[in-house]
Structure formats: structure tokens, C-alpha cells
Design an enzyme around this catalytic site. Structure first.
Site, mmCIF file in Angstrom:
data_model
loop_
_atom_site.group_PDB
_atom_site.id
_atom_site.type_symbol
_atom_site.label_atom_id
_atom_site.label_comp_id
_atom_site.label_asym_id
_atom_site.label_seq_id
_atom_site.Cartn_x
_atom_site.Cartn_y
_atom_site.Cartn_z
ATOM 1 N N ASP A 54 19.290 35.290 31.087
ATOM 2 C CA ASP A 54 18.649 36.578 30.790
ATOM 3 C C ASP A 54 18.628 36.853 29.283
ATOM 4 O O ASP A 54 19.512 36.397 28.549
ATOM 5 C CB ASP A 54 19.414 37.703 31.522
ATOM 6 C CG ASP A 54 18.595 38.992 31.582
ATOM 7 O OD1 ASP A 54 17.356 38.928 31.487
ATOM 8 O OD2 ASP A 54 19.207 40.062 31.719
ATOM 9 N N ARG A 114 14.146 40.204 25.064
ATOM 10 C CA ARG A 114 14.768 40.877 23.909
ATOM 11 C C ARG A 114 14.867 39.943 22.708
ATOM 12 O O ARG A 114 14.740 40.372 21.563
ATOM 13 C CB ARG A 114 16.150 41.418 24.322
ATOM 14 C CG ARG A 114 16.050 42.736 25.071
ATOM 15 C CD ARG A 114 17.307 43.054 25.816
ATOM 16 N NE ARG A 114 17.416 42.247 27.026
ATOM 17 C CZ ARG A 114 18.535 42.082 27.706
ATOM 18 N NH1 ARG A 114 19.658 42.631 27.276
ATOM 19 N NH2 ARG A 114 18.547 41.362 28.801
ATOM 20 N N HIS A 125 10.450 33.315 26.499
ATOM 21 C CA HIS A 125 10.561 32.409 27.651
ATOM 22 C C HIS A 125 10.429 30.952 27.203
ATOM 23 O O HIS A 125 11.127 30.067 27.709
ATOM 24 C CB HIS A 125 9.493 32.745 28.697
ATOM 25 C CG HIS A 125 9.634 34.133 29.264
ATOM 26 N ND1 HIS A 125 10.841 34.623 29.717
ATOM 27 C CD2 HIS A 125 8.730 35.136 29.444
ATOM 28 C CE1 HIS A 125 10.669 35.863 30.161
ATOM 29 N NE2 HIS A 125 9.410 36.196 29.990
ATOM 30 N N TRP A 172 8.152 39.349 40.334
ATOM 31 C CA TRP A 172 6.715 39.583 40.544
ATOM 32 C C TRP A 172 6.322 40.988 40.105
ATOM 33 O O TRP A 172 5.134 41.271 39.914
ATOM 34 C CB TRP A 172 6.359 39.407 42.027
ATOM 35 C CG TRP A 172 6.589 38.028 42.557
ATOM 36 C CD1 TRP A 172 7.618 37.628 43.364
ATOM 37 C CD2 TRP A 172 5.791 36.856 42.328
ATOM 38 N NE1 TRP A 172 7.512 36.286 43.657
ATOM 39 C CE2 TRP A 172 6.396 35.792 43.028
ATOM 40 C CE3 TRP A 172 4.628 36.608 41.593
ATOM 41 C CZ2 TRP A 172 5.876 34.495 43.025
ATOM 42 C CZ3 TRP A 172 4.110 35.310 41.596
ATOM 43 C CH2 TRP A 172 4.732 34.280 42.296
ATOM 44 N N LEU A 220 23.686 14.662 37.129
ATOM 45 C CA LEU A 220 23.782 16.119 37.272
ATOM 46 C C LEU A 220 22.651 16.569 38.187
ATOM 47 O O LEU A 220 21.543 16.055 38.090
ATOM 48 C CB LEU A 220 23.601 16.789 35.903
ATOM 49 C CG LEU A 220 23.477 18.318 35.935
ATOM 50 C CD1 LEU A 220 24.850 18.969 35.719
ATOM 51 C CD2 LEU A 220 22.526 18.840 34.876
ATOM 52 N N ARG A 224 25.440 42.441 36.005
ATOM 53 C CA ARG A 224 25.023 42.549 37.406
ATOM 54 C C ARG A 224 24.523 41.194 37.890
ATOM 55 O O ARG A 224 24.252 40.290 37.093
ATOM 56 C CB ARG A 224 23.947 43.623 37.578
ATOM 57 C CG ARG A 224 22.734 43.474 36.688
ATOM 58 C CD ARG A 224 21.689 44.577 36.940
ATOM 59 N NE ARG A 224 20.607 44.516 35.987
ATOM 60 C CZ ARG A 224 20.385 45.433 35.023
ATOM 61 N NH1 ARG A 224 21.170 46.476 34.885
ATOM 62 N NH2 ARG A 224 19.374 45.284 34.191
ATOM 63 N N ILE A 225 24.379 41.095 39.213
ATOM 64 C CA ILE A 225 23.956 39.825 39.828
ATOM 65 C C ILE A 225 22.433 39.729 39.917
ATOM 66 O O ILE A 225 21.869 38.637 39.897
ATOM 67 C CB ILE A 225 24.597 39.657 41.227
ATOM 68 C CG1 ILE A 225 26.118 39.521 41.101
ATOM 69 C CG2 ILE A 225 24.046 38.437 41.939
ATOM 70 C CD1 ILE A 225 26.832 39.150 42.390
ATOM 71 N N SER A 226 21.741 40.878 40.041
ATOM 72 C CA SER A 226 20.278 40.894 40.171
ATOM 73 C C SER A 226 19.786 39.970 41.289
ATOM 74 O O SER A 226 18.798 39.249 41.106
ATOM 75 C CB SER A 226 19.605 40.537 38.831
ATOM 76 O OG SER A 226 19.942 41.486 37.848
ATOM 77 N N GLU A 251 34.014 32.550 39.711
ATOM 78 C CA GLU A 251 34.500 33.285 38.533
ATOM 79 C C GLU A 251 33.292 33.719 37.685
ATOM 80 O O GLU A 251 32.399 32.920 37.405
ATOM 81 C CB GLU A 251 35.427 32.399 37.696
ATOM 82 C CG GLU A 251 36.685 31.958 38.438
ATOM 83 C CD GLU A 251 37.579 33.117 38.844
ATOM 84 O OE1 GLU A 251 37.563 34.164 38.166
ATOM 85 O OE2 GLU A 251 38.303 32.982 39.863
#
Ligand code: IPE
Ligand code: IPE
Ligand code: MG
Length: 240
Positions: A17, A21, A34, A66, A128, A187-189, A200
Site C-alpha cells: 500500500d 501517496r 503503481h 473496482w 520461491l 488494517r487488513i482491508s 505476526e
């Protein structure tokens, strides 16, 4: 013991996130944030390989994204397509297996085909696993798992946490050990809800395009400081 000598988290999940900004601070359109976010991701994938992390799950587009202006949504879709064509070969050479988690029904045929190609051409890689959560929501995941379980004929008496887990989008991966969210929000959103029961959490003010090895190491160091009890007690007396 220094944290580098400790076992790395097997599975790291990141809410990437702060792109908007980051761009705003530079008087740039959000799209450029982005774009810089994709470059940051490529570096973090390499950093995770270097640290022997097995799974990296990144939140790239949520079920709720969306709601954004249509030009931002279409810009993001185009950026993802461009990122697949630009980085797929590189990811393959790095030994990355790509998996997409999320509802593919709502994305364009072009993007769905790109996802399929990314998954099939990297399926044999073992360094990975990069799980890209796209059009993903934790609630969507639980609902789709329930639907699949019902369609498979699972009876109420056979339903259990372990059984439902088999139908979750990332049933092939261990639950995340470490959850990182950049961008300062706590927050998890609607990211991984089912899977983070004992994960964790580390929240960083760093905006995603600025996130790199140093910030990853800081999060891993914080993880190593945690006392994971999973509901038990440490140093419990041995039962007689
Ligand atoms: C996260 O960055 C990327 C996506 C949701 C696609 P944001 O676009 O949410 O950036 P901020 O939170 O507005 O800074
Ligand atoms: C979460 O970030 C989704 C992704 C990073 C893809 P958002 O920016 O969409 O979350 P909110 O709106 O701040 O909760
Ligand atoms: Mg945001």
C-alpha cells in the site's frame, strides 16, 4: 543470536500500500506510483529468494479496488499485463513459481490468458512461490471455498477447519508467518482473513515503492522478536 542466524519466515504476505501517496508526493499521477510499485516488487522477490523465504503473497488488487475511478482501474489492468510480458522471463530465470489467487471471472480474457501463461511457464520452479492476490478478498476466498466444498459433496459432519482449508485458494501453501502492510494504515482491508489466524503483523509507514531489503529485514527482525505461542504457554511444565 543475531536475527540473520534464525530461520526465516516460510511465508511472507504483503499489502503493498501507498503507491498513490508516493506519486502524489512527487506531483505525479497515481499511475506512476503503481508503476514504481511493480519495480519495488521485483526487487522484493529477489530479496525473498536471497533470504530463503518459500512463499511471498502480495496483495495487488482487492475485491474492493473496482470502486476506484475507471481510469485508475484500467491503468492498473494495463500495467499488470505489461508487467507480465516484461518480467515473466526474468521471474522464470530467478526460479520463481507464479500463482494467481483471486476471482478470475471478472478480469478480461487477455489478463486471464496472461495469468494462465505466467502460471504454466513457471509451474516447475522451486526457489520461491509468488502468490499474486488479484481481484482477491479474504471473504471471497472463504465463500468460494464453501461453494467448492458443497459442490464436492462435503457433508456437514465431515466439515472441519482442515477440510475447509483444502478448498481455500492457497491450500497448497502454509499459513503466512509474517504479514507486512506498508503505507501506514493499520488494517487488513479484506486480505487473507482465514489464513492469518496466527500470523505476526508488522505495519510500516514506508510507502510501497520505497520498500526494499532494509525494510524487509526490519520486518523479519521484528518477527524474530515475537513470542509465537499459538494459544499455548512457553516453558510449560511437562505433564506428570
Ligand atoms: C496500493 O496503493 C496499490 C493498490 C491498491 C492497487 P494505493 O493505490 O492504495 O496507494 P494509496 O494508499 O492511495 O497511497
Ligand atoms: C489494500 O489497499 C489493497 C491493496 C494493496 C491491493 P487499499 O488502499 O485498497 O486499502 P484501503 O482502501 O486503504 O483499506
Ligand atoms: Mg491504499
Amino acid at each position: 543470536m543475531s536475527s540473520s542466524a534464525l530461520a526465516p519466515p516460510r511465508h511472507v504476505a504483503i499489502v503493498m500500500d501507498g503507491n498513490g501517496r508516493w506519486a502524489k508526493k512527487r506531483f505525479l499521477p497515481r499511475f506512476f506510483g503503481h508503476k514504481a510499485g511493480v519495480d519495488a516488487l521485483v526487487k522484493v522477490v529477489q530479496a525473498c529468494i536471497d533470504r530463503d523465504i518459500e512463499h511471498l503473497t502480495v496483495f495487488a488488487f482487492s475485491s474492493e479496488n473496482w470502486k476506484r475511478p475507471s481510469d485508475e482501474v484500467s491503468g492498473l489492468m494495463g500495467l499488470v499485463l505489461a508487467a507480465v510480458s516484461r518480467y515473466l522471463a526474468k521471474m522464470g530465470a530467478m526460479g520463481v513459481r507464479i500463482r494467481i489467487v483471486g476471482d478470475r471471472d471478472a478480469v478480461s480474457d487477455k489478463l486471464r490468458n496472461a495469468w494462465n501463461e505466467a502460471e504454466s511457464t513457471t509451474a516447475h520452479n522451486t526457489k520461491l512461490t509468488l502468490n499474486v492476490a488479484f481481484n482477491y478478498g479474504g471473504r471471497w476466498d472463504i465463500v468460494q471455498a464453501c461453494k467448492k466444498a458443497l459442490a464436492a459433496g462435503v457433508k456437514p459432519e465431515d466439515m472441519s477447519e482442515a477440510k475447509l482449508s483444502e478448498f481455500m485458494a492457497m491450500s497448497y501453501a502454509p499459513d503466512p508467518d509474517l504479514f507486512i502492510r506498508t503505507g501506514g494504515e493499520v488494517r487488513i482491508s479484506n486480505f487473507l482473513l482465514w489464513q492469518v489466524a496466527y500470523t505476526e503483523f508488522v505495519f510500516s509507514d514506508c510507502l510501497w515503492p520505497e520498500f526494499g531489503e532494509r525494510e524487509l529485514d526490519a520486518a523479519i527482525a521484528a518477527f524474530h522478536e515475537r513470542d509465537r505461542r499459538f494459544g499455548g504457554v512457553k516453558d510449560a511444565p511437562v505433564a506428570a
